[in-house]
Design a protein around this motif. Structure first.
Motif, short mmCIF file in Angstrom:
data_model
loop_
_atom_site.label_atom_id
_atom_site.label_comp_id
_atom_site.label_asym_id
_atom_site.label_seq_id
_atom_site.Cartn_x
_atom_site.Cartn_y
_atom_site.Cartn_z
N ILE A 25 0.86 -1.20 -0.18
CA ILE A 25 0.06 -0.05 -0.10
C ILE A 25 0.99 1.18 0.17
CG2 ILE A 25 -0.21 0.11 2.63
CD1 ILE A 25 -3.06 0.89 2.20
N GLN A 26 0.59 2.20 -0.73
CA GLN A 26 1.29 3.46 -0.83
C GLN A 26 0.59 4.66 -0.88
OE1 GLN A 26 5.14 2.67 -2.85
NE2 GLN A 26 4.69 4.28 -4.20
N ILE A 27 0.84 5.35 0.06
CA ILE A 27 0.22 6.77 0.44
C ILE A 27 1.28 7.87 -0.08
CG2 ILE A 27 -1.06 8.29 1.82
CD1 ILE A 27 -1.44 5.77 3.78
N CYS A 28 0.92 8.38 -1.23
CA CYS A 28 1.94 9.33 -1.84
C CYS A 28 1.67 10.75 -1.31
CB CYS A 28 1.71 9.22 -3.29
SG CYS A 28 2.11 7.49 -3.93
N HIS A 29 2.64 11.71 -1.32
CA HIS A 29 2.80 12.98 -1.07
C HIS A 29 2.49 13.75 -2.46
CE1 HIS A 29 5.45 12.14 2.74
NE2 HIS A 29 4.33 11.55 2.90
N PRO A 30 2.15 14.99 -2.27
CA PRO A 30 1.94 15.43 -3.54
C PRO A 30 3.14 15.37 -4.68
CG PRO A 30 1.12 16.80 -1.87
CD PRO A 30 1.93 15.74 -1.08
N GLY A 31 2.88 15.07 -5.88
CA GLY A 31 3.83 15.04 -6.72
C GLY A 31 4.79 13.93 -6.85
N HIS A 32 4.58 13.17 -5.83
CA HIS A 32 5.56 12.06 -5.98
C HIS A 32 5.53 11.36 -7.20
CE1 HIS A 32 7.64 8.31 -4.76
NE2 HIS A 32 6.58 7.45 -5.16
N ALA A 33 6.77 10.76 -7.53
CA ALA A 33 7.15 10.02 -8.94
C ALA A 33 7.62 8.67 -8.70
CB ALA A 33 7.59 10.94 -9.88
N ALA A 34 7.02 7.92 -9.52
CA ALA A 34 7.73 6.53 -9.31
C ALA A 34 8.55 6.46 -10.62
CB ALA A 34 6.56 5.26 -9.62
N PRO A 35 10.00 6.49 -10.53
CA PRO A 35 10.68 6.44 -11.54
C PRO A 35 10.65 5.89 -12.77
CG PRO A 35 11.73 5.52 -9.83
CD PRO A 35 10.73 6.13 -9.27
N ARG A 36 10.68 6.07 -14.01
CA ARG A 36 10.45 5.46 -15.35
C ARG A 36 11.17 4.18 -14.97
NH1 ARG A 36 7.61 6.82 -19.29
NH2 ARG A 36 7.73 5.89 -21.31
N ALA A 37 10.82 2.74 -15.39
CA ALA A 37 11.58 1.73 -15.27
C ALA A 37 11.00 0.57 -16.16
CB ALA A 37 11.67 1.22 -13.68
N ALA A 81 1.97 11.09 -8.56
CA ALA A 81 0.73 11.50 -7.83
C ALA A 81 0.50 12.92 -8.09
CB ALA A 81 1.04 11.32 -6.37
N ASP A 82 -0.86 13.26 -7.95
CA ASP A 82 -1.20 14.80 -8.19
C ASP A 82 -0.68 15.74 -7.11
OD1 ASP A 82 -3.46 16.33 -9.54
OD2 ASP A 82 -3.86 16.65 -7.54
N GLU A 83 -0.56 16.96 -7.58
CA GLU A 83 -0.18 17.76 -6.70
C GLU A 83 -0.90 18.38 -5.44
OE1 GLU A 83 2.94 19.11 -6.16
OE2 GLU A 83 4.04 18.63 -8.09
N ARG A 84 -2.25 18.32 -5.80
CA ARG A 84 -3.45 18.55 -5.00
C ARG A 84 -3.99 17.45 -4.09
NH1 ARG A 84 -6.62 23.98 -8.04
NH2 ARG A 84 -4.59 25.07 -8.26
N GLU A 85 -4.25 16.38 -4.85
CA GLU A 85 -4.96 15.38 -4.18
C GLU A 85 -4.05 14.18 -4.65
OE1 GLU A 85 -9.16 15.21 -5.12
OE2 GLU A 85 -8.89 17.01 -6.12
N PRO A 86 -2.99 13.90 -3.92
CA PRO A 86 -2.19 12.80 -4.46
C PRO A 86 -2.90 11.58 -3.87
CG PRO A 86 -1.30 13.78 -2.25
CD PRO A 86 -2.21 14.75 -2.83
N TRP A 87 -2.55 10.53 -4.97
CA TRP A 87 -3.42 9.11 -4.58
C TRP A 87 -2.57 8.27 -3.59
CZ3 TRP A 87 -2.30 7.42 -10.31
CH2 TRP A 87 -0.92 7.21 -10.58
N LYS A 88 -3.60 7.47 -3.23
CA LYS A 88 -3.21 6.38 -2.23
C LYS A 88 -3.67 5.05 -3.13
CE LYS A 88 -4.92 4.11 2.25
NZ LYS A 88 -5.74 4.50 3.28
#
Length: 201
Positions: A25-37, A81-88
């Motif tokens: 489970i991942q709770i992202c902070h605003p703008g968090h990016a999983a790197p291209r892989a 993740a979105d800057e305003r409403e980051p996803w979980k």
């Protein structure tokens, strides 16, 4: 770290035709990016809250709660993740001899990697139960895979309904084309008839 994560490798028996390899489970902070892989296994993500963007080599998808995305083996992608409403989201990586069959029956493939799922109490409970089972790691992965299959079965059910509707539409179009063809043949025969005026003898 721009996200809070809780992930587990799943213990499993060898020879299983389908099994969850990792669940988290991942709770992202605003703008968090999983790197291209480049990914080697299937991985399905269920978005429970917020919004974000999923990038493949060919497409960009803006997604929100109640939607999900599938990463396929050999895919190069990243997600932000979105800057305003980051996803979980809760995700499960899986594999085995039957993984392609499951993905196909869920209506997914390399060209169709986005899906929707009901954000109702039962579905959300099963998604969290899948993650919780991975955390406890008490049944050699069978419980994790069991909950995973329950979650995926909803996608299979949705796809089956879509296939039935598509088949019904195809049948309607086929019958319509047949009707047009039959009446066109009759019309052509009528037009090709002999309409010359015969002389009286």
């Amino acid at each position: 770290m721009s996200y809070d994560t809780d992930r587990y490798q799943v213990a499993k028996l060898s020879g299983q035709s389908l099994a969850v390899i990792e669940c988290g489970i991942q709770i992202c902070h605003p703008g968090h990016a999983a790197p291209r892989a480049l990914y080697r296994d299937y991985s399905v993500h269920f978005i429970l809250e917020g919004k974000g963007v999923f990038h493949t080599a060919e497409e960009t998808y803006e997604l929100s709660a109640g939607q999900g995305f599938l990463i396929t083996p050999g895919m190069v992608c990243d997600y932000v993740a979105d800057e305003r409403e980051p996803w979980k989201y809760v995700y499960a990586s899986f594999g085995g001899a039957d993984d392609d069959v499951l993905v196909h029956n869920a209506g997914l493939d390399d060209d169709n990697v986005i899906f929707s799922f009901p954000l109702d109490e039962d579905t959300v409970r099963d998604i969290y139960a899948m993650h919780s089972a991975g955390k406890k790691n008490e049944a050699k992965g069978y419980d994790v895979t069991g909950y995973f299959l329950i979650c995926m079965s909803r996608l299979v059910k949705q796809n089956s309904g879509l296939e039935k509707r598509n088949k019904s539409n195809e049948d309607y179009v086929r019958r319509a084309c047949l009707y047009i063809d039959n009446h066109l043949i009759k019309a052509r025969k009528s037009l090709s008839g002999d309409y010359s005026v015969k002389k009286k003898t």
